[in-house]
Scaffold this active site. Structure first.
Site, PDB file in Angstrom:
ATOM      1  CG  ASP A  67      -0.322  -0.526   2.481  1.00  0.00           C
ATOM      2  OD1 ASP A  67       0.915  -0.545   2.559  1.00  0.00           O
ATOM      3  OD2 ASP A  67      -1.074  -0.907   3.400  1.00  0.00           O
ATOM      4  CG  ASN A 136      -8.893  -1.826  11.867  1.00  0.00           C
ATOM      5  OD1 ASN A 136      -7.950  -2.496  11.429  1.00  0.00           O
ATOM      6  ND2 ASN A 136      -9.340  -0.734  11.277  1.00  0.00           N
ATOM      7  CG  HIS A 138      -5.893  -2.536   8.753  1.00  0.00           C
ATOM      8  ND1 HIS A 138      -5.981  -1.195   9.055  1.00  0.00           N
ATOM      9  CD2 HIS A 138      -4.586  -2.853   8.940  1.00  0.00           C
ATOM     10  CE1 HIS A 138      -4.794  -0.740   9.385  1.00  0.00           C
ATOM     11  NE2 HIS A 138      -3.932  -1.723   9.337  1.00  0.00           N
ATOM     12  CD  GLU A 143      -8.754   0.716   7.605  1.00  0.00           C
ATOM     13  OE1 GLU A 143      -8.739  -0.164   8.488  1.00  0.00           O
ATOM     14  OE2 GLU A 143      -7.997   1.701   7.638  1.00  0.00           O
TER      15      GLU A 143
HETATM   16  C1  F6R Z   1       1.520  -1.707   6.170  1.00  0.00           C
HETATM   17  C2  F6R Z   1       0.150  -2.197   6.201  1.00  0.00           C
HETATM   18  C3  F6R Z   1      -0.635  -2.292   7.459  1.00  0.00           C
HETATM   19  C4  F6R Z   1       0.179  -2.696   8.678  1.00  0.00           C
HETATM   20  C5  F6R Z   1      -0.723  -2.778   9.924  1.00  0.00           C
HETATM   21  C6  F6R Z   1       0.079  -3.081  11.173  1.00  0.00           C
HETATM   22  O1  F6R Z   1       2.026  -1.714   4.852  1.00  0.00           O
HETATM   23  O2  F6R Z   1      -0.367  -2.491   5.186  1.00  0.00           O
HETATM   24  O3  F6R Z   1      -1.683  -3.207   7.265  1.00  0.00           O
HETATM   25  O4  F6R Z   1       0.783  -3.929   8.457  1.00  0.00           O
HETATM   26  O5  F6R Z   1      -1.385  -1.563  10.100  1.00  0.00           O
HETATM   27  O6  F6R Z   1       0.898  -1.982  11.443  1.00  0.00           O
HETATM   28  P1  F6R Z   1       2.028  -2.052  12.559  1.00  0.00           P
HETATM   29  O7  F6R Z   1       2.998  -3.075  12.098  1.00  0.00           O
HETATM   30  O8  F6R Z   1       2.644  -0.666  12.556  1.00  0.00           O
HETATM   31  O9  F6R Z   1       1.344  -2.404  13.823  1.00  0.00           O
END
Ligand code: F6R
Length: 243
Positions: A67, A136, A138, A143
């Protein structure tokens, strides 16, 4: 789902790096799907270390990232392109032209997303996709919602994701409100998936992902249907899962 429990985040990172290293060694032309955020930083450090000791060669590796924030260019230090360059790519011998992150500067979302989806196809699909888990549920920026997304698309970020990402920005108003992300369908097409999760704050959501119903309200729960998923999580993150 294969679940590997580790004592702490350091061991989680090392074991994830073991799996990615094996992938690179066994197929030097692998297409790696990569993630940003806090979770993979230790894993990337391990991979850099192994490159430096001569154990890994990235010269024929291709990467695609999950992303990117819409509106941020690669030289913005909050962009995911910048994150990848500085946390991995600039420290190993991957060719930057073989690294693909959705282009946040393309204003036309349909074009940005279809270009990226086509790019994944052209490189032959993803051999191993690394994922972090949002609080959450995701994955990527998919989301919770009433249906599973299919291909790369533009999303409005939820307030909880904006709040979680505020730590990387000076103030919450600076966090972009939209992002381009691989869809759940794109992620599910990866041949192998590796999820890394640490910390007690993710224990509830990880239990739902592993043992709860498969629902788009917990997007990562769809991974229960993938044929080759490995979850490496520390004891704190797995504390609500009955193994
Ligand atoms: C990052 C991404 C997100 C993260 C997720 C966890 O490229 O796509 O889905 O993997 O938000 O984030 P952290 O690792 O910061 O807890």
């Amino acid at each position: 789902m294969r679940i590997i429990k580790t004592n702490d985040v350091t061991e989680m990172s090392r074991k994830a790096a073991n799996i990615i290293s094996a992938q690179i060694i066994l197929n030097p032309k692998s297409v790696l799907g990569l993630a940003t955020g806090g979770s993979p930083i230790g894993t990337y450090k391990e991979l850099i270390q192994r490159y430096k000791t001569g154990d890994l060669d990235f010269s024929t590796i291709t990467s695609v990232n999950l992303d990117e924030y819409k509106g941020l260019s690669g030289d913005n230090n909050q962009s995911y392109r910048y994150f990848m360059n500085h946390n991995l790519f600039h420290h190993v011998n991957i060719h930057l032209e073989n690294t693909f992150v959705p282009n946040g500067t393309i204003e036309d979302a349909t074009k940005a997303c279809s270009d990226f989806e086509r790019k994944i196809e052209v490189v032959g699909g993803i051999d191993l996709q690394l994922l972090g888990l949002g609080h959450n549920g995701h994955i990527g920026f998919n989301e919770p919602s009433d249906s599973f997304s299919k291909e790369t698309h533009c999303v409005e970020l939820t307030q909880s994701t904006i709040d979680a990402n505020t730590r990387f920005f000076e103030k919450s108003e600076d966090v972009p409100k939209q992002a381009y992300t691989m869809g759940i369908g794109t992620i599910m097409k990866a041949r192998k998936i590796l999820v890394i999760v640490s910390g007690e704050a993710k224990a509830d959501i990880l239990a739902q992902v592993i043992q709860g119903p498969i629902t788009p309200h917990v997007p990562a729960s769809i991974l229960q249907l993938h044929h080759d998923v490995t979850i490496i999580a520390d004891a704190a993150a797995l504390s609500k899962v009955t193994l």
